[in-house]
Design a protein around this motif. Structure first.
Motif, mmCIF file in Angstrom:
data_model
loop_
_atom_site.group_PDB
_atom_site.id
_atom_site.type_symbol
_atom_site.label_atom_id
_atom_site.label_comp_id
_atom_site.label_asym_id
_atom_site.label_seq_id
_atom_site.Cartn_x
_atom_site.Cartn_y
_atom_site.Cartn_z
ATOM 1 N N GLN A 148 0.795 -1.226 0.000
ATOM 2 C CA GLN A 148 0.000 0.000 0.000
ATOM 3 C C GLN A 148 0.833 1.284 0.000
ATOM 4 N N ASN A 149 2.090 1.209 0.379
ATOM 5 C CA ASN A 149 2.920 2.413 0.389
ATOM 6 C C ASN A 149 3.771 2.584 -0.866
ATOM 7 N N LEU A 150 3.637 1.668 -1.825
ATOM 8 C CA LEU A 150 4.337 1.865 -3.099
ATOM 9 C C LEU A 150 3.803 3.134 -3.762
ATOM 10 N N PRO A 151 4.663 3.931 -4.373
ATOM 11 C CA PRO A 151 4.200 5.195 -4.972
ATOM 12 C C PRO A 151 3.041 5.029 -5.959
ATOM 13 N N GLU A 152 3.075 3.963 -6.762
ATOM 14 C CA GLU A 152 2.003 3.752 -7.738
ATOM 15 C C GLU A 152 0.669 3.460 -7.041
ATOM 16 N N ILE A 153 0.706 2.720 -5.961
ATOM 17 C CA ILE A 153 -0.512 2.400 -5.209
ATOM 18 C C ILE A 153 -1.004 3.645 -4.487
ATOM 19 N N GLN A 154 -0.096 4.406 -3.901
ATOM 20 C CA GLN A 154 -0.481 5.646 -3.231
ATOM 21 C C GLN A 154 -1.143 6.616 -4.208
ATOM 22 N N ALA A 155 -0.595 6.723 -5.416
ATOM 23 C CA ALA A 155 -1.139 7.662 -6.404
ATOM 24 C C ALA A 155 -2.557 7.290 -6.809
ATOM 25 N N ILE A 156 -2.801 6.027 -7.053
ATOM 26 C CA ILE A 156 -4.160 5.636 -7.458
ATOM 27 C C ILE A 156 -5.124 5.713 -6.283
ATOM 28 N N ARG A 157 -4.659 5.428 -5.109
ATOM 29 C CA ARG A 157 -5.508 5.591 -3.917
ATOM 30 C C ARG A 157 -5.906 7.046 -3.734
ATOM 31 N N GLN A 158 -4.965 7.942 -3.986
ATOM 32 C CA GLN A 158 -5.261 9.373 -3.862
ATOM 33 C C GLN A 158 -6.275 9.813 -4.917
ATOM 34 N N PHE A 159 -6.114 9.329 -6.156
ATOM 35 C CA PHE A 159 -7.077 9.640 -7.211
ATOM 36 C C PHE A 159 -8.484 9.187 -6.811
ATOM 37 N N LEU A 160 -8.601 7.942 -6.353
ATOM 38 C CA LEU A 160 -9.903 7.413 -5.974
ATOM 39 C C LEU A 160 -10.488 8.168 -4.780
ATOM 40 N N ALA A 161 -9.656 8.527 -3.829
ATOM 41 C CA ALA A 161 -10.140 9.297 -2.680
ATOM 42 C C ALA A 161 -10.671 10.659 -3.130
ATOM 43 N N ASN A 162 -9.941 11.323 -4.021
ATOM 44 C CA ASN A 162 -10.402 12.617 -4.537
ATOM 45 C C ASN A 162 -11.681 12.467 -5.336
ATOM 46 N N LEU A 163 -11.748 11.464 -6.158
ATOM 47 C CA LEU A 163 -12.918 11.215 -6.998
ATOM 48 C C LEU A 163 -14.156 10.958 -6.145
ATOM 49 N N LEU A 164 -13.990 10.190 -5.083
ATOM 50 C CA LEU A 164 -15.122 9.770 -4.259
ATOM 51 C C LEU A 164 -15.284 10.585 -2.976
ATOM 52 N N ASN A 165 -14.485 11.657 -2.837
ATOM 53 C CA ASN A 165 -14.528 12.521 -1.663
ATOM 54 C C ASN A 165 -14.309 11.739 -0.366
ATOM 55 N N LEU A 166 -13.288 10.905 -0.387
ATOM 56 C CA LEU A 166 -12.921 10.100 0.773
ATOM 57 C C LEU A 166 -11.568 10.546 1.310
ATOM 58 N N SER A 167 -11.283 10.199 2.540
ATOM 59 C CA SER A 167 -9.941 10.469 3.063
ATOM 60 C C SER A 167 -9.068 9.247 2.802
ATOM 61 N N VAL A 168 -7.786 9.500 2.602
ATOM 62 C CA VAL A 168 -6.828 8.404 2.411
ATOM 63 C C VAL A 168 -6.254 8.083 3.777
ATOM 64 N N GLU A 169 -6.346 6.798 4.151
ATOM 65 C CA GLU A 169 -5.819 6.376 5.455
ATOM 66 C C GLU A 169 -4.366 6.046 5.350
#
Length: 169
Positions: A148-169
């Motif tokens: 989960q801390n790989l840069p590629e995973i972090q980047a897509i998690r951030q995109f999805l959080a922004n898209l869905l108005n969620l916080s990234v844990e």
């Protein structure tokens, strides 16, 4: 479909090696603009807000050329290192110049991402014989606490959080 009832729309694309990330984004957004029912974002780093929140993410990291398999190989190196190494060795030993292969046999493998797709497929066939990559992604540890801390995973998690108005844990 009445898109006004949707809260958000997200599109995730590979950026195979024949186009730049910007070319891939613009090509896809231009097709969507022709529909005239969707206000598309002007940049891959932005979201449109007119009807539904709309965003586009281009794999592997919204910055460089690549595919889902680029991300999966980074994950495999973390959670299945010996299996990843073995799959890479196996695929690297394939001799496409052998008489056993005809042109059609080589077509997919010789694409820029073909070798990476074959490596991921080999890993999946060990983890889940006769199952698809999608099943392995759901059932195995590709995306896990370890990755989960790989840069590629972090980047897509951030995109999805922004898209869905969620916080990234």
């Amino acid at each position: 479909m009445n898109i006004s009832k949707l809260l958000s729309i997200g599109i995730i694309l590979d950026c195979d090696y024949d186009k730049t990330v910007d070319e891939k984004f613009n090509l896809f957004m231009n097709k969507l603009r022709k529909l005239q029912s969707i206000d598309v974002p002007t940049s891959m780093h932005d979201f449109s807000q007119s009807i539904s929140k709309f965003g586009c993410y281009i794999l592997p990291d919204n910055q460089r050329k690549g595919t889902l398999e680029d991300i999966l190989l980074e994950c495999a190196k973390q959670v299945y290192p010996s299996l990843c190494t073995g799959a890479e060795q196996f695929i690297n030993e394939v001799n496409l110049n052998s008489d056993e292969f005809v042109t059609e046999d080589k077509k997919e493998f010789e694409k820029p991402a073909g070798r990476y797709k074959a490596i991921v497929g080999s890993i999946v066939n060990v983890l889940r014989p006769s199952k698809t990559i999608q099943v392995s992604l759901r059932e195995d540890r590709w995306i896990s606490e370890t990755t989960q801390n790989l840069p590629e995973i972090q980047a897509i998690r951030q995109f999805l959080a922004n898209l869905l108005n969620l916080s990234v844990e």
